[in-house]
Design a protein around this motif. Structure first.
Motif, short mmCIF file in Angstrom:
data_model
loop_
_atom_site.label_atom_id
_atom_site.label_comp_id
_atom_site.label_asym_id
_atom_site.label_seq_id
_atom_site.Cartn_x
_atom_site.Cartn_y
_atom_site.Cartn_z
N ALA A 17 0.81 -1.22 0.00
CA ALA A 17 0.00 0.00 0.00
C ALA A 17 0.85 1.27 0.00
O ALA A 17 0.33 2.35 -0.29
CB ALA A 17 -0.93 0.00 1.21
N VAL A 18 2.13 1.14 0.33
CA VAL A 18 2.98 2.33 0.43
C VAL A 18 3.02 3.11 -0.88
O VAL A 18 2.78 4.32 -0.90
CB VAL A 18 4.42 1.95 0.87
N SER A 19 3.33 2.44 -1.97
CA SER A 19 3.50 3.14 -3.25
C SER A 19 2.25 3.85 -3.72
O SER A 19 2.29 5.04 -4.04
CB SER A 19 4.00 2.16 -4.32
N PRO A 20 1.08 3.17 -3.79
CA PRO A 20 -0.11 3.89 -4.27
C PRO A 20 -0.60 4.99 -3.34
O PRO A 20 -1.05 6.04 -3.80
CB PRO A 20 -1.16 2.78 -4.43
N ILE A 21 -0.50 4.78 -2.03
CA ILE A 21 -1.03 5.77 -1.09
C ILE A 21 -0.08 6.94 -0.92
O ILE A 21 -0.45 8.11 -1.10
CB ILE A 21 -1.35 5.12 0.27
N ALA A 22 1.18 6.65 -0.60
CA ALA A 22 2.16 7.73 -0.45
C ALA A 22 2.44 8.39 -1.79
O ALA A 22 2.61 9.61 -1.87
CB ALA A 22 3.45 7.19 0.15
N GLY A 23 2.45 7.59 -2.86
CA GLY A 23 2.72 8.14 -4.19
C GLY A 23 1.67 9.12 -4.66
O GLY A 23 1.96 10.02 -5.45
N ALA A 24 0.45 8.96 -4.17
CA ALA A 24 -0.62 9.87 -4.58
C ALA A 24 -0.39 11.29 -4.09
O ALA A 24 -0.95 12.24 -4.64
CB ALA A 24 -1.96 9.35 -4.05
N PHE A 25 0.46 11.45 -3.07
CA PHE A 25 0.72 12.78 -2.50
C PHE A 25 2.13 13.29 -2.83
O PHE A 25 2.49 14.39 -2.42
CB PHE A 25 0.57 12.74 -0.98
N SER A 26 2.91 12.48 -3.54
CA SER A 26 4.31 12.85 -3.78
C SER A 26 4.43 13.87 -4.91
O SER A 26 3.61 13.92 -5.83
CB SER A 26 5.15 11.62 -4.10
N VAL A 27 5.50 14.67 -4.81
CA VAL A 27 5.80 15.70 -5.80
C VAL A 27 7.23 15.48 -6.28
O VAL A 27 8.15 15.42 -5.47
CB VAL A 27 5.67 17.12 -5.21
N GLY A 28 7.42 15.34 -7.60
CA GLY A 28 8.75 15.17 -8.15
C GLY A 28 9.21 13.72 -8.13
O GLY A 28 8.48 12.82 -7.71
N GLU A 29 10.45 13.49 -8.60
CA GLU A 29 11.02 12.16 -8.69
C GLU A 29 11.81 11.83 -7.43
O GLU A 29 12.60 12.63 -6.95
CB GLU A 29 11.95 12.06 -9.91
N LEU A 30 11.60 10.62 -6.91
CA LEU A 30 12.32 10.17 -5.73
C LEU A 30 13.81 10.02 -6.05
O LEU A 30 14.16 9.29 -6.97
CB LEU A 30 11.76 8.83 -5.26
#
Length: 218
Positions: A21-34
């Motif tokens: 669940a980390v990628s879809p949930i946290a990714g929905a709020f992320s800005v820019g490339e990790l």
């Protein structure tokens, strides 16, 4: 009795699903490339300062995932290995490795939460350093120790042959991720080893739950 036989499956599912669940949930709020490991500290700092919410969500979900693994390590799989005289030191090694895997992912989760709290105010070197420690504890340290746990406790245990085969494959892939420290392309073993070990624990949990239900029915 029923709760005890279900605990490995419940823990393994929590371990797997919360991590996925980390990628879809946290990714929905992320800005820019990790930023990748080894990226300039300034780039890492700028990214984390702009992504405090994803860091917080990542830490919380990884923490829940780690607690799921703790349920597995504390459950019937490890206890059965501990009382099996034929396995001796191997069972002890597996138990230690399992708790190291739990500690590693919980440490990584805690550091992600710390980054969410300090990234906007702390200096660049501190933020980059915390991020590196979080990456390596939740990465190679966690995956290798998880692989040792699966090999020592699941693959060599009293479960059926198909479960043991899955565990041997998963544990071997996870341990091979140790090579990622010196060989860049071996980094592929990190996600492969982690996910296959998670699947192996779910399969083992299903096997224990089914065996428990059969014993109850008998």
């Amino acid at each position: 009795m029923r709760t005890r036989t279900l605990s490995p499956l419940i823990g393994a599912l929590a371990f797997l699903l919360c991590y996925l669940a980390v990628s879809p949930i946290a990714g929905a709020f992320s800005v820019g490339e990790l930023p990748l490991p080894g990226s300039p500290p300034t780039q890492v700092h700028d990214y984390l300062a702009a992504n405090t919410v994803p860091s917080l969500l990542t830490g919380l979900l990884q923490g829940l995932s780690g607690l799921g693994l703790a349920v597995v390590v504390a459950g019937p799989l490890t206890r059965q290995a501990a009382v099996d005289e034929r396995r001796g030191w191997l069972a002890g090694l597996g138990r230690i490795a399992g708790w190291i895997a739990v500690a590693a992912i919980l440490t990584s989760a805690a550091l992600s939460i710390v980054l969410a709290l300090v990234a906007t105010t702390a200096d660049t070197d501190l933020v980059s350093g915390i991020r590196n420690v979080s990456f390596y504890t939740g990465g190679v340290t966690h995956v290798v120790s998880l692989g040792v746990f699966v090999l020592a406790v699941v693959a060599s245990g009293g479960l059926n042959r198909s479960v043991r085969v899955v565990a041997w494959i998963a544990g071997s892939l996870a341990v091979l991720s140790l090579l990622s420290i010196v060989i860049y392309y071996a980094s592929l073993f990190l996600p492969l080893g982690r996910l296959t070990c998670m699947v192996a624990l779910v399969v083992a949990g299903v096997s224990i739950a089914r065996r428990g239900s059969l014993v109850t029915a008998a």
